[in-house]
Design a protein around this motif. Structure first.
Motif, PDB file in Angstrom:
ATOM      1  N   LEU A   1       3.560   2.862   7.017  1.00 43.16           N
ATOM      2  CA  LEU A   1       4.539   3.603   7.889  1.00 43.16           C
ATOM      3  C   LEU A   1       3.864   3.574   9.009  1.00 43.16           C
ATOM      4  O   LEU A   1       4.722   3.354   9.958  1.00 43.16           O
ATOM      5  CB  LEU A   1       4.473   4.992   7.106  1.00 43.16           C
ATOM      6  CG  LEU A   1       5.703   5.881   7.482  1.00 43.16           C
ATOM      7  CD1 LEU A   1       7.082   5.307   7.334  1.00 43.16           C
ATOM      8  CD2 LEU A   1       5.573   7.334   7.051  1.00 43.16           C
ATOM      9  N   GLU A   2       2.682   3.974   9.446  1.00 40.58           N
ATOM     10  CA  GLU A   2       2.075   4.192  10.806  1.00 40.58           C
ATOM     11  C   GLU A   2       2.539   2.547  11.489  1.00 40.58           C
ATOM     12  O   GLU A   2       3.119   2.372  12.502  1.00 40.58           O
ATOM     13  CB  GLU A   2       0.691   4.355  10.900  1.00 40.58           C
ATOM     14  CG  GLU A   2       0.435   5.718  11.390  1.00 40.58           C
ATOM     15  CD  GLU A   2      -0.903   5.789  11.325  1.00 40.58           C
ATOM     16  OE1 GLU A   2      -1.778   5.126  12.183  1.00 40.58           O
ATOM     17  OE2 GLU A   2      -1.539   6.724  10.577  1.00 40.58           O
TER      18      GLU A   2
ATOM     19  N   LEU B   1       0.212   3.782   1.757  1.00 44.61           N
ATOM     20  CA  LEU B   1       1.583   4.012   2.454  1.00 44.61           C
ATOM     21  C   LEU B   1       1.468   4.556   3.775  1.00 44.61           C
ATOM     22  O   LEU B   1       2.370   4.041   4.601  1.00 44.61           O
ATOM     23  CB  LEU B   1       2.452   4.856   1.217  1.00 44.61           C
ATOM     24  CG  LEU B   1       2.817   4.252   0.018  1.00 44.61           C
ATOM     25  CD1 LEU B   1       3.678   5.313  -0.902  1.00 44.61           C
ATOM     26  CD2 LEU B   1       3.871   3.184   0.195  1.00 44.61           C
ATOM     27  N   ASN B   2       0.935   5.535   3.819  1.00 37.60           N
ATOM     28  CA  ASN B   2       0.886   6.096   5.392  1.00 37.60           C
ATOM     29  C   ASN B   2       0.566   5.183   6.369  1.00 37.60           C
ATOM     30  O   ASN B   2       1.051   5.114   7.523  1.00 37.60           O
ATOM     31  CB  ASN B   2      -0.185   7.213   5.165  1.00 37.60           C
ATOM     32  CG  ASN B   2       0.101   8.238   6.391  1.00 37.60           C
ATOM     33  OD1 ASN B   2       1.086   8.207   6.876  1.00 37.60           O
ATOM     34  ND2 ASN B   2      -1.001   8.974   6.942  1.00 37.60           N
ATOM     35  N   SER B   3      -0.572   4.181   6.255  1.00 36.00           N
ATOM     36  CA  SER B   3      -0.982   3.142   7.023  1.00 36.00           C
ATOM     37  C   SER B   3       0.197   2.191   7.296  1.00 36.00           C
ATOM     38  O   SER B   3       0.482   1.812   8.244  1.00 36.00           O
ATOM     39  CB  SER B   3      -1.985   2.317   6.381  1.00 36.00           C
ATOM     40  OG  SER B   3      -3.127   3.132   6.566  1.00 36.00           O
TER      41      SER B   3
ATOM     42  N   SER C   1      -4.087   9.316  -4.085  1.00 37.06           N
ATOM     43  CA  SER C   1      -4.510   9.538  -2.775  1.00 37.06           C
ATOM     44  C   SER C   1      -4.591   7.957  -1.946  1.00 37.06           C
ATOM     45  O   SER C   1      -4.170   7.999  -0.726  1.00 37.06           O
ATOM     46  CB  SER C   1      -5.904  10.390  -2.728  1.00 37.06           C
ATOM     47  OG  SER C   1      -6.212  10.617  -1.379  1.00 37.06           O
TER      48      SER C   1
ATOM     49  N   LEU D   1      -1.252   6.891  -1.262  1.00 37.34           N
ATOM     50  CA  LEU D   1      -0.562   7.351  -0.030  1.00 37.34           C
ATOM     51  C   LEU D   1      -1.280   7.176   0.958  1.00 37.34           C
ATOM     52  O   LEU D   1      -0.455   6.877   1.963  1.00 37.34           O
ATOM     53  CB  LEU D   1      -0.939   9.159  -0.386  1.00 37.34           C
ATOM     54  CG  LEU D   1       0.061   9.624  -1.457  1.00 37.34           C
ATOM     55  CD1 LEU D   1      -0.278  11.076  -1.660  1.00 37.34           C
ATOM     56  CD2 LEU D   1       1.651   9.415  -0.891  1.00 37.34           C
ATOM     57  N   GLU D   2      -2.813   7.015   1.145  1.00 34.27           N
ATOM     58  CA  GLU D   2      -2.970   6.584   2.276  1.00 34.27           C
ATOM     59  C   GLU D   2      -2.501   5.159   2.819  1.00 34.27           C
ATOM     60  O   GLU D   2      -2.380   4.899   3.990  1.00 34.27           O
ATOM     61  CB  GLU D   2      -4.811   6.609   2.451  1.00 34.27           C
ATOM     62  CG  GLU D   2      -5.341   7.911   2.515  1.00 34.27           C
ATOM     63  CD  GLU D   2      -6.783   7.839   2.231  1.00 34.27           C
ATOM     64  OE1 GLU D   2      -7.562   6.854   2.352  1.00 34.27           O
ATOM     65  OE2 GLU D   2      -7.318   8.867   2.022  1.00 34.27           O
TER      66      GLU D   2
END
Length: 190
Positions: free
Chosen positions: A180-181, A176-178, A170, A173-174
């Motif tokens: 990606l943003e 990676l999400n950051s 998790s 993923l957070e």
């Protein structure tokens, strides 16, 4: 295999004709029968046997040691055995001693009726079998409870490990999400 063969009965009476009569009555049932002519001899036998007695039947009026005295000592040496006191006379003190100290199951009088005596003996043997089955089931339950406890510990450990693994994924993923943003915002700015 005859289940009766695993049961041993001890007959204690100073009158040989009594023990022989009881032996004749009981041998048809297939139980192993031991006989002694005194409480002292019976105590020595109890100390020497490799397999416990299921039932001990003792006369009350014997020289040297009364039946209630013998049964009291027998109860200390072999508490799992069911005990009967057999007597040709009624003595309330002997009954009290036999019940309170010898922990007898039955107080029987001479002469006895064969069918009645056999019924009492079969009930005693059945009680011994029920106690053995209860002990077996108790041990099985304890074993299964230990196994369930160990399985529970193993599952708890796996849940903790899996939870840590999921927390890490998790967090990844957070992260990676950051990224990606930020990459998206960078692309939009460009």
């Amino acid at each position: 295999m005859n289940e009766n063969l695993e049961h041993r009965i001890l007959l204690v009476d100073d009158e040989e004709n009594i023990t022989k009569s009881l032996h004749r009555l009981l041998r048809k049932e297939g139980w192993r029968i031991d006989m002694c002519n005194s409480g002292q001899a019976a105590l020595e036998l109890i100390s020497e046997v490799d397999a416990p007695f299921s039932l001990i039947i003792s006369d009350q009026g014997m020289p040297g040691m009364s039946g209630s005295e013998f049964l009291e000592k027998a109860a200390e040496k072999m508490p799992e055995a069911v005990r009967f006191l057999l007597t040709g006379y009624s003595d309330i003190r002997a009954v009290e001693d036999a019940v309170n100290k010898g922990k007898i199951m039955r107080y029987l009088t001479k002469p006895w009726k064969d069918q009645s005596l056999l019924l009492h003996i079969r009930q005693a043997i059945e009680e011994v079998e029920l106690r053995k089955e209860n002990e077996r089931l108790t041990q099985l339950t304890k074993k299964q409870n230990r196994q369930l406890y160990e399985i529970g510990l193993t599952l708890e450990k796996k849940v903790r490990e899996r939870t840590e693994e999921l927390k890490k994924k998790s967090a990844d993923l957070e992260d990676l999400n950051s990224k990606l943003e930020r990459s998206f915002l960078t692309t939009v700015h460009l």
